[in-house]
Write an enzyme that holds these catalytic residues in place. Structure first.
Site, PDB file in Angstrom:
ATOM      1  N   ARG A  21       0.776  -1.220   0.000  1.00  0.00           N
ATOM      2  CA  ARG A  21       0.000   0.000   0.000  1.00  0.00           C
ATOM      3  C   ARG A  21       0.816   1.284   0.000  1.00  0.00           C
ATOM      4  O   ARG A  21       0.304   2.355  -0.317  1.00  0.00           O
ATOM      5  CB  ARG A  21      -0.913  -0.039   1.249  1.00  0.00           C
ATOM      6  N   GLN A  88      -0.952   0.430  10.807  1.00  0.00           N
ATOM      7  CA  GLN A  88      -1.459   0.602   9.447  1.00  0.00           C
ATOM      8  C   GLN A  88      -1.581  -0.755   8.761  1.00  0.00           C
ATOM      9  O   GLN A  88      -2.021  -0.829   7.620  1.00  0.00           O
ATOM     10  CB  GLN A  88      -0.492   1.490   8.649  1.00  0.00           C
ATOM     11  N   HIS A 108      -6.358   0.558   9.233  1.00  0.00           N
ATOM     12  CA  HIS A 108      -6.831   0.108   7.914  1.00  0.00           C
ATOM     13  C   HIS A 108      -7.626  -1.189   7.992  1.00  0.00           C
ATOM     14  O   HIS A 108      -7.835  -1.847   6.984  1.00  0.00           O
ATOM     15  CB  HIS A 108      -5.640  -0.058   6.960  1.00  0.00           C
ATOM     16  N   SER A 183       6.892   5.188   6.654  1.00  0.00           N
ATOM     17  CA  SER A 183       7.598   6.303   6.025  1.00  0.00           C
ATOM     18  C   SER A 183       7.075   7.654   6.509  1.00  0.00           C
ATOM     19  O   SER A 183       7.658   8.685   6.224  1.00  0.00           O
ATOM     20  CB  SER A 183       7.434   6.215   4.509  1.00  0.00           C
ATOM     21  N   ASN A 207      13.069   3.137  11.456  1.00  0.00           N
ATOM     22  CA  ASN A 207      12.686   2.921  10.060  1.00  0.00           C
ATOM     23  C   ASN A 207      13.934   2.752   9.202  1.00  0.00           C
ATOM     24  O   ASN A 207      14.965   3.355   9.475  1.00  0.00           O
ATOM     25  CB  ASN A 207      11.855   4.118   9.559  1.00  0.00           C
ATOM     26  N   ILE A 225      14.312  -3.715  11.873  1.00  0.00           N
ATOM     27  CA  ILE A 225      13.325  -3.604  12.946  1.00  0.00           C
ATOM     28  C   ILE A 225      13.358  -4.796  13.903  1.00  0.00           C
ATOM     29  O   ILE A 225      13.205  -4.634  15.112  1.00  0.00           O
ATOM     30  CB  ILE A 225      11.925  -3.417  12.319  1.00  0.00           C
TER      31      ILE A 225
END
Ligand code: ZN
Length: 239
Positions: A21, A88, A108, A183, A207, A225
């Site tokens: 996405r 997300q 989402h 991001s 990130n 991560i």
């Protein structure tokens, strides 16, 4: 200490789930794929719906396992910390890693649940896919005949205002805000960071790539991560 974590696709890529996405994800690069997850196309065309269910069937999330990053966040709550996870992602991996489901806010939605767009009855994505595989090209709601879709937020759909409201509250009311694997280039992710910072929270960004908010952060971690979060969790639990 109150901790709010915002997680994006980056935390699940190490579990084998690509970032579909994101700004450079499959859905954005390929207009044909994007139609499968765009509300108006989906609602307007039974063939798009059939292809969309089959596309969901092929998502690696069905077989994915949580990784050390998901587990490290679950350990914080298990140790008694006041933790909210705003995600997300639609893959359910935070819950499967052991984070309490009532503490995970899925911005989402969740790809394993299905919902009727007419009567809101809940069912499962598995069931709809099985019906497609059995020859029903456009499985309808078994209660009312309405159009079924996954319980995810498609392009062109608003976020659930209740979930978003609780995410805003969790961002504004924490001592530490950790943004991981995102991001921070889309809303509401970016605004949650700002709300947390304005509320006086310490801000840590984990990130792979730089984000527009790195300058605002107290700490920026560019390590993988699944290595960075266990170390961070251990540090928080000792503090
Ligand atoms: Zn229905």
């Amino acid at each position: 200490m109150k901790v709010t974590v915002l997680s994006g696709a980056g935390i699940s890529t190490e579990s084998g789930i690509p970032d579909y996405r994101g700004p450079s994800g499959l859905w954005r690069r390929d207009p044909d794929h994007e139609k499968l997850v765009t509300y108006d196309y989906y609602m307007g065309d039974p063939e798009i719906r059939r292809r969309s269910w089959l596309f969901r069937r092929d998502n690696p999330a069905w077989k994915a396992e949580p990784n050390a990053g998901h587990r490290a966040l679950a350990e914080l709550a298990a140790a008694g910390m006041d933790v909210w996870i705003v995600t997300q992602n639609v893959d359910g991996l935070h819950q499967r890693a052991g984070s309490p489901p009532d503490r995970v806010l899925e911005l989402h939605g969740n790809m394993f649940g299905a919902v009727c767009t007419a009567c809101a009855a809940r069912s499962t994505t598995r069931e709809a896919i099985d019906r497609v595989l059995a020859g029903d090209g456009d499985p309808a709601c078994l209660s009312c005949g309405g159009i079924l879709k996954t319980a995810t937020v498609m392009f062109g759909q608003a976020l659930d205002s209740g979930v978003l409201g609780r995410a805003v509250e969790a961002a504004g009311d924490c001592d530490l805000f950790v943004a991981v694997g995102t991001s921070l280039q889309v809303q509401p992710a970016a605004s949650l960071v700002r709300i947390a910072a304005e509320g006086g929270a310490r801000l840590i960004i984990v990130n792979g790539e730089p984000t527009p908010y790195d300058g605002l952060a107290d700490e920026v971690i560019h390590e993988p991560i699944s290595e960075a979060l266990p170390r961070l969790a251990a540090r928080l639990l000792l503090a």
